[in-house]
Write a protein that holds these residues in place. Structure first.
Motif, PDB file in Angstrom:
ATOM      1  N   ASP A 233      30.158  34.639  55.848  1.00 20.84           N
ATOM      2  CA  ASP A 233      28.811  35.084  55.496  1.00 20.84           C
ATOM      3  C   ASP A 233      28.825  36.180  54.438  1.00 20.84           C
ATOM      4  OD1 ASP A 233      27.751  33.272  57.269  1.00 20.84           O
ATOM      5  OD2 ASP A 233      27.568  34.715  58.909  1.00 20.84           O
ATOM      6  N   GLU A 234      30.000  36.600  54.030  1.00 23.06           N
ATOM      7  CA  GLU A 234      30.095  37.584  52.948  1.00 23.06           C
ATOM      8  C   GLU A 234      29.708  36.985  51.599  1.00 23.06           C
ATOM      9  OE1 GLU A 234      34.101  38.904  53.100  1.00 23.06           O
ATOM     10  OE2 GLU A 234      33.931  39.705  55.132  1.00 23.06           O
ATOM     11  N   SER A 235      29.731  35.657  51.496  1.00 24.16           N
ATOM     12  CA  SER A 235      29.485  35.001  50.202  1.00 24.16           C
ATOM     13  C   SER A 235      28.162  34.252  50.185  1.00 24.16           C
ATOM     14  CB  SER A 235      30.625  34.025  49.888  1.00 24.16           C
ATOM     15  OG  SER A 235      30.735  33.026  50.892  1.00 24.16           O
ATOM     16  N   THR A 236      27.191  34.688  50.977  1.00 22.36           N
ATOM     17  CA  THR A 236      25.945  33.939  51.102  1.00 22.36           C
ATOM     18  C   THR A 236      25.085  33.948  49.847  1.00 22.36           C
ATOM     19  OG1 THR A 236      24.996  35.893  52.187  1.00 22.36           O
ATOM     20  CG2 THR A 236      25.765  34.118  53.609  1.00 22.36           C
ATOM     21  N   TYR A 237      25.433  34.767  48.853  1.00 25.68           N
ATOM     22  CA  TYR A 237      24.674  34.748  47.592  1.00 25.68           C
ATOM     23  C   TYR A 237      25.508  34.156  46.455  1.00 25.68           C
ATOM     24  CZ  TYR A 237      20.942  36.201  44.408  1.00 25.68           C
ATOM     25  OH  TYR A 237      19.905  36.207  43.507  1.00 25.68           O
ATOM     26  N   MET A 238      26.582  33.474  46.799  1.00 20.22           N
ATOM     27  CA  MET A 238      27.431  32.868  45.778  1.00 20.22           C
ATOM     28  C   MET A 238      27.354  31.357  45.876  1.00 20.22           C
ATOM     29  SD  MET A 238      31.521  33.310  44.997  1.00 20.22           S
ATOM     30  CE  MET A 238      31.296  34.889  44.188  1.00 20.22           C
ATOM     31  N   THR A 239      26.935  30.726  44.798  1.00 19.19           N
ATOM     32  CA  THR A 239      26.933  29.274  44.730  1.00 19.19           C
ATOM     33  C   THR A 239      27.031  28.844  43.274  1.00 19.19           C
ATOM     34  OG1 THR A 239      25.889  27.287  45.669  1.00 19.19           O
ATOM     35  CG2 THR A 239      24.422  28.863  44.566  1.00 19.19           C
ATOM     36  N   ALA A 240      27.454  27.600  43.076  1.00 24.47           N
ATOM     37  CA  ALA A 240      27.599  26.982  41.751  1.00 24.47           C
ATOM     38  C   ALA A 240      28.663  27.659  40.890  1.00 24.47           C
ATOM     39  CB  ALA A 240      26.259  26.963  41.008  1.00 24.47           C
ATOM     40  N   GLN A 241      29.682  28.219  41.523  1.00 25.67           N
ATOM     41  CA  GLN A 241      30.722  28.934  40.796  1.00 25.67           C
ATOM     42  C   GLN A 241      32.044  28.166  40.815  1.00 25.67           C
ATOM     43  OE1 GLN A 241      29.812  31.832  39.108  1.00 25.67           O
ATOM     44  NE2 GLN A 241      27.838  31.072  39.861  1.00 25.67           N
ATOM     45  N   ALA A 242      32.785  28.292  39.726  1.00 24.82           N
ATOM     46  CA  ALA A 242      34.158  27.775  39.628  1.00 24.82           C
ATOM     47  C   ALA A 242      35.050  28.994  39.467  1.00 24.82           C
ATOM     48  CB  ALA A 242      34.302  26.822  38.449  1.00 24.82           C
ATOM     49  N   ILE A 243      35.670  29.397  40.558  1.00 20.29           N
ATOM     50  CA  ILE A 243      36.320  30.702  40.648  1.00 20.29           C
ATOM     51  C   ILE A 243      37.804  30.568  40.338  1.00 20.29           C
ATOM     52  CG2 ILE A 243      36.779  32.668  42.172  1.00 20.29           C
ATOM     53  CD1 ILE A 243      34.342  31.394  43.865  1.00 20.29           C
ATOM     54  N   GLY A 244      38.236  31.198  39.276  1.00 25.98           N
ATOM     55  CA  GLY A 244      39.634  31.126  38.881  1.00 25.98           C
ATOM     56  C   GLY A 244      40.504  32.127  39.623  1.00 25.98           C
ATOM     57  N   ILE A 245      41.662  31.658  40.081  1.00 32.29           N
ATOM     58  CA  ILE A 245      42.708  32.531  40.635  1.00 32.29           C
ATOM     59  C   ILE A 245      43.974  32.141  39.883  1.00 32.29           C
ATOM     60  CG2 ILE A 245      43.839  33.400  42.708  1.00 32.29           C
ATOM     61  CD1 ILE A 245      41.611  32.159  44.362  1.00 32.29           C
ATOM     62  N   ASP A 246      44.142  32.723  38.704  1.00 32.07           N
ATOM     63  CA  ASP A 246      45.112  32.175  37.759  1.00 32.07           C
ATOM     64  C   ASP A 246      45.967  33.222  37.050  1.00 32.07           C
ATOM     65  OD1 ASP A 246      43.420  33.324  35.851  1.00 32.07           O
ATOM     66  OD2 ASP A 246      42.382  31.446  35.460  1.00 32.07           O
ATOM     67  N   GLY A 247      45.972  34.449  37.567  1.00 29.80           N
ATOM     68  CA  GLY A 247      46.780  35.489  36.932  1.00 29.80           C
ATOM     69  C   GLY A 247      46.338  35.875  35.544  1.00 29.80           C
ATOM     70  N   GLY A 248      45.094  35.514  35.192  1.00 29.56           N
ATOM     71  CA  GLY A 248      44.558  35.826  33.859  1.00 29.56           C
ATOM     72  C   GLY A 248      44.796  34.737  32.849  1.00 29.56           C
ATOM     73  N   ALA A 249      45.345  33.591  33.259  1.00 29.60           N
ATOM     74  CA  ALA A 249      45.739  32.568  32.299  1.00 29.60           C
ATOM     75  C   ALA A 249      44.565  31.970  31.530  1.00 29.60           C
ATOM     76  CB  ALA A 249      46.498  31.460  33.023  1.00 29.60           C
ATOM     77  N   TYR A 250      43.412  31.843  32.189  1.00 32.81           N
ATOM     78  CA  TYR A 250      42.282  31.224  31.497  1.00 32.81           C
ATOM     79  C   TYR A 250      41.873  32.002  30.250  1.00 32.81           C
ATOM     80  CZ  TYR A 250      37.586  29.417  30.627  1.00 32.81           C
ATOM     81  OH  TYR A 250      36.474  28.868  30.033  1.00 32.81           O
ATOM     82  N   ASN A 251      42.040  33.307  30.291  1.00 33.57           N
ATOM     83  CA  ASN A 251      41.625  34.151  29.178  1.00 33.57           C
ATOM     84  C   ASN A 251      42.773  34.555  28.261  1.00 33.57           C
ATOM     85  OD1 ASN A 251      38.759  34.478  29.796  1.00 33.57           O
ATOM     86  ND2 ASN A 251      39.484  35.476  31.654  1.00 33.57           N
ATOM     87  N   SER A 252      43.940  34.002  28.501  1.00 35.72           N
ATOM     88  CA  SER A 252      45.084  34.419  27.675  1.00 35.72           C
ATOM     89  C   SER A 252      45.152  33.620  26.375  1.00 35.72           C
ATOM     90  CB  SER A 252      46.383  34.220  28.457  1.00 35.72           C
ATOM     91  OG  SER A 252      46.596  32.846  28.708  1.00 35.72           O
TER      92      SER A 252
END
Length: 252
Positions: A233-252
């Motif tokens: 229930d901590e994320s009840t205001y989060m939807t339609a997101q593609a959440i990266g866990i990539d060590g910063g690679a997407y922005n490198s």
């Protein structure tokens, strides 16, 4: 642990591999009851035994609509309802498109994309009856940013992101949140096809070190907490997101 998921009823596919199993471990530690679906019956039963009476295994082939429907219906019946669907089953094939096998392309889209449709289709009525809930899809950094040899896999994971965002908007009025987790390079056997395409483990590790700002691959236990957050229930205001866990690679 803080029992952030006490009372939560969760179904997860692809739960015998590294990331999926760590997600189950975290769900159980936080107080959830979990039904896991996977093709590998022996491994699935072993995971269920490892985590105790609050976990049940149901053999599932996500490539088959009837199998996914059975997972959701039997799982929700055993749980007494459904609050969270985690769609983590997936396959990986790598290779240059000019040489890529059509059968592998079709399997990527069957397991990585069509199965998400099946899961959502049959879970939504249960989530509505619960007054809302969370659908968590597993995409990939490759779904946001491809690379040589990853065109087919990237296309399938990009489709997961598109499906996630559109479905989130469709279900917002039902209080059903839909998000995708997009891991980068994770040290699991799942990535073996890409590792082989890149010339083996040493070459792959050097490549990862060169373009991932944190300079290394992730561990499965570094991905699992995001599953817990999106299930809670901590994320009840989060939807339609593609959440990266990539060590910063997407922005490198």
């Amino acid at each position: 642990m803080s029992a952030r998921l006490t009372g939560k009823r969760i179904i997860i596919t692809g739960a015998v591999g590294n990331i999926g199993k760590e997600a189950v471990r975290s769900f159980v530690a936080e107080g959830a009851r979990v039904v896991i679906g996977d093709r590998d019956a022996a491994a699935g039963e072993a995971v269920a035994r490892e985590f105790g009476d609050g976990v049940r295994f149901i053999r599932t082939d996500v490539a088959e609509e009837a199998s996914v429907r059975s997972l959701v219906e039997e799982g929700a019946a055993w749980l007494g309802g459904l609050d969270v669907l985690v769609q983590n089953a997936g396959v990986q094939y790598s290779g240059a498109i000019a040489d890529f096998e059509t059968a592998h392309w079709d399997l990527l889209f069957t397991v990585n994309v069509r199965a998400h449709f099946f899961g959502a289709k049959y879970a939504i009525p249960h989530l509505r009856r619960a007054g809302g809930g969370s659908i968590i899809n597993t995409s990939s950094l490759a779904g946001k940013r491809g690379g040589p040899g990853l065109a087919a896999y990237s296309a399938s994971k990009g489709a997961v992101i598109a499906f996630t965002t559109a479905l989130a908007l469709e279900l917002a009025s039902d209080n059903i949140r839909v998000n995708a987790i997009c891991p980068g390079w994770v040290n699991t056997a799942f990535n073996r096809p890409a590792i082989d395409f890149m010339g083996g483990a040493s070459a792959q590790e050097a490549k990862v070190a060169s373009f991932v700002p944190l300079g290394r691959q992730a561990r499965s236990e570094e991905i699992a907490p995001m599953f817990v957050y999106l299930a809670s229930d901590e994320s009840t205001y989060m939807t339609a997101q593609a959440i990266g866990i990539d060590g910063g690679a997407y922005n490198s």
